[in-house]
Write a protein that holds these residues in place. Structure first.
Motif, short mmCIF file in Angstrom:
data_model
loop_
_atom_site.label_atom_id
_atom_site.label_comp_id
_atom_site.label_asym_id
_atom_site.label_seq_id
_atom_site.Cartn_x
_atom_site.Cartn_y
_atom_site.Cartn_z
N GLY A 145 0.80 -1.29 -0.12
CA GLY A 145 -0.12 0.09 0.25
C GLY A 145 0.90 1.32 -0.03
N THR B 177 -3.37 10.12 10.61
CA THR B 177 -3.49 9.15 9.63
C THR B 177 -2.45 8.05 10.05
OG1 THR B 177 -3.30 8.32 7.29
CG2 THR B 177 -2.01 10.30 8.13
N TYR B 178 -2.46 7.08 9.38
CA TYR B 178 -1.32 6.11 9.47
C TYR B 178 0.03 6.94 8.66
CZ TYR B 178 2.01 1.99 9.16
OH TYR B 178 3.28 1.34 9.10
N THR C 47 0.66 7.41 4.54
CA THR C 47 0.19 8.29 3.67
C THR C 47 1.25 9.80 3.57
OG1 THR C 47 -2.05 7.89 5.00
CG2 THR C 47 -1.94 9.46 3.07
N VAL D 264 -7.97 10.16 3.57
CA VAL D 264 -7.83 8.94 4.07
C VAL D 264 -8.98 8.50 4.61
CG1 VAL D 264 -6.42 7.46 5.83
CG2 VAL D 264 -5.33 9.48 4.58
N LEU E 296 -9.89 6.59 7.07
CA LEU E 296 -9.44 5.81 8.31
C LEU E 296 -10.37 5.49 9.06
CD1 LEU E 296 -6.43 6.06 9.19
CD2 LEU E 296 -7.24 7.69 11.01
N ASP F 59 -6.51 7.66 -0.07
CA ASP F 59 -5.97 6.56 0.61
C ASP F 59 -6.90 5.25 0.92
OD1 ASP F 59 -4.65 4.72 2.24
OD2 ASP F 59 -3.32 6.19 3.28
N LYS G 5 -5.88 -6.05 6.81
CA LYS G 5 -6.66 -5.06 5.98
C LYS G 5 -7.99 -5.95 5.98
CE LYS G 5 -3.90 -1.46 6.64
NZ LYS G 5 -3.03 -1.08 6.02
C1 LIG Z 1 -1.78 0.01 5.78
C2 LIG Z 1 -1.89 1.34 5.41
C3 LIG Z 1 -0.87 1.80 4.31
C4 LIG Z 1 0.22 1.08 3.96
O1 LIG Z 1 -0.01 0.02 3.38
P1 LIG Z 1 1.08 -1.23 3.74
O2 LIG Z 1 0.55 -2.27 2.31
O3 LIG Z 1 1.21 -1.77 5.07
O4 LIG Z 1 2.18 -0.52 2.86
C5 LIG Z 1 -1.17 3.22 4.10
N1 LIG Z 1 -1.95 3.98 4.66
C6 LIG Z 1 -3.20 3.51 5.63
C7 LIG Z 1 -3.88 4.59 6.07
C8 LIG Z 1 -2.84 2.22 6.04
O5 LIG Z 1 -3.70 1.82 7.03
#
Ligand SMILES: *Cc1c(COP(=O)(O)O)cnc(C)c1O
Length: 366
Positions: A59, A88-89, A92, A134, A136, A160, A190
């Motif tokens: 991701g 956010t994580y 992003t 995002v 989220l 995202d 996920k």
């Molecule tokens: C999991 C996640 C990512 C990154 O995805 P990966 O496959 O782990 O690299 C990006 N943004 C958000 C909001 C996420 O939860």
């Protein structure tokens, strides 16, 4: 013992079909850039509602490729600004800075926990090229206001969608199809998770899709001819085959999450615990179930002592991370408060209503 998320149980839900898909690829002898990718990309584009889907390694790469492709296409250049939620994580934001772009952080609304669209116009400058939203926790973050601002100021809208596979916006379209491009993660935990890393970009923009496909394949569109300095960032055939099986059950798995969430919304009643605003079921696929509690750390320890696993999403916001001294000047009280008070309780396609009831009963007795 109620685990936060048992991946073993999640895989077992569709275990035989997943194993058969893996076996088929193993026996077939073709492991990269083959029919499994082609099929999954077509099925996922169709599910999300876009013309194109390009599989990639994870991701984070999906998001990195979107901005990189916009740079290659001359839409953005290093130094330009991208508006992004502060809550956010960090991936992003990594995707923005990886490309030499400047993240401009915007607070969430305290009720929805998603980017506050009333703060966006003030964050737009001459250098703004995109708004990254995002979805989220699995919650739709898109509003008409965001779309209108992007059109008014000529900005790209990047989604995202790592946490929101299957989620819809109010007009019924799926998240991942409403912006100019969307990054998806298929990290095992996920809603649509592989048995390892995986990711994809969805878009209706043919030039963007072509550029990303090349970038993720060393920068090559034709064997041994290199148009860009790309990387090796491909989705492998085994993961694509697994994902194509799990995609068939995504709506069903999400429906189960909604059942658990409904139980949580209707039964959690502790005076110190508050829940984010409840969205229409179509607009939330409950990747996570965040609850807010001023005595969060004590609540987490209490639940752990009573056999319930929880996680914090996320304990240190991006602007407070060691890797981002240039973001340390931001004062973002809502984001910082969430980092202190958010707790994610168990939710997923494999947890039972009885387990959810046990979680609720423990929380209400805290
Ligand atoms: C999991 C996640 C990512 C990154 O995805 P990966 O496959 O782990 O690299 C990006 N943004 C958000 C909001 C996420 O939860």
């Amino acid at each position: 013992m109620i685990q936060f998320l048992s991946l073993k149980d999640v895989t077992a839900l569709h275990g035989e079909e997943i194993a058969a898909a893996v076996d088929r690829v193993v026996a077939g002898g073709w492991y990269l850039q083959g029919k499994e990718n082609e099929r999954f990309e077509a099925d996922y584009a169709n599910y999300i509602g876009t013309k194109h889907c390009v599989g990639c390694a994870n991701g984070l790469d999906a998001l990195i490729w979107i901005f990189r492709a916009y740079i290659e296409l001359g839409v953005m250049k290093p130094g330009d600004e991208v508006i992004v939620p502060a809550n956010t994580y960090i991936a992003t934001i990594l995707a923005i800075t990886e490309n030499g772009l400047q993240p401009v952080l915007v607070e969430p609304r305290p009720d929805t926990l998603e980017i506050d669209d009333s703060l966006l116009e003030a964050a737009i400058t001459e250098k703004t090229r995109a708004i990254a939203i995002v979805h989220l926790y699995g919650r739709n973050a898109y509003t008409e206001n965001i779309g209108a601002l992007c059109r008014k100021h000529g900005l790209k809208l990047v989604e995202d969608n790592a946490q929101a596979h299957g989620c819809r916006v109010p007009d019924g379209r799926r998240t991942g199809s409403i912006g100019d491009a969307a990054g998806h993660s298929f990290y095992p935990g996920k809603n649509l998770g592989a048995l390892g890393d995986g990711g994809a970009v969805t878009t209706n923009d043919q030039a963007l899709a072509d550029t990303i496909r090349a970038l993720a394949n060393y920068g090559s569109q034709k064997k041994y001819v290199f148009k860009y300095t790309g990387r090796n960032s491909r989705l492998d055939e085994i993961q694509a085959a697994v994902l194509d099986v799990k995609l068939k059950y995504l709506d069903e798995d999400n429906a189960h999450r909604k059942l658990i969430a409904k139980y949580y919304y209707e039964h959690i009643s502790h005076p110190l615990v508050s829940l984010p605003a409840r969205l229409d079921d179509a607009q939330n696929v409950y990747h996570l179930f965040p609850i807010i509690c001023q005595r969060r750390d004590q609540l987490q320890a209490y639940l752990k002592d009573n056999g319930v696993g929880t996680l914090i999403h996320y304990p240190i916001p991006p602007h407070r991370q060691e890797c981002y001294p240039e973001l340390a000047h931001y004062s973002l009280p809502i984001t910082e408060k969430l980092a202190q008070e958010e707790l994610s309780i168990p939710i997923g396609p494999a947890i039972s209503l009885e387990e959810a009831a046990e979680v609720v009963s423990l929380i209400n007795r805290f």
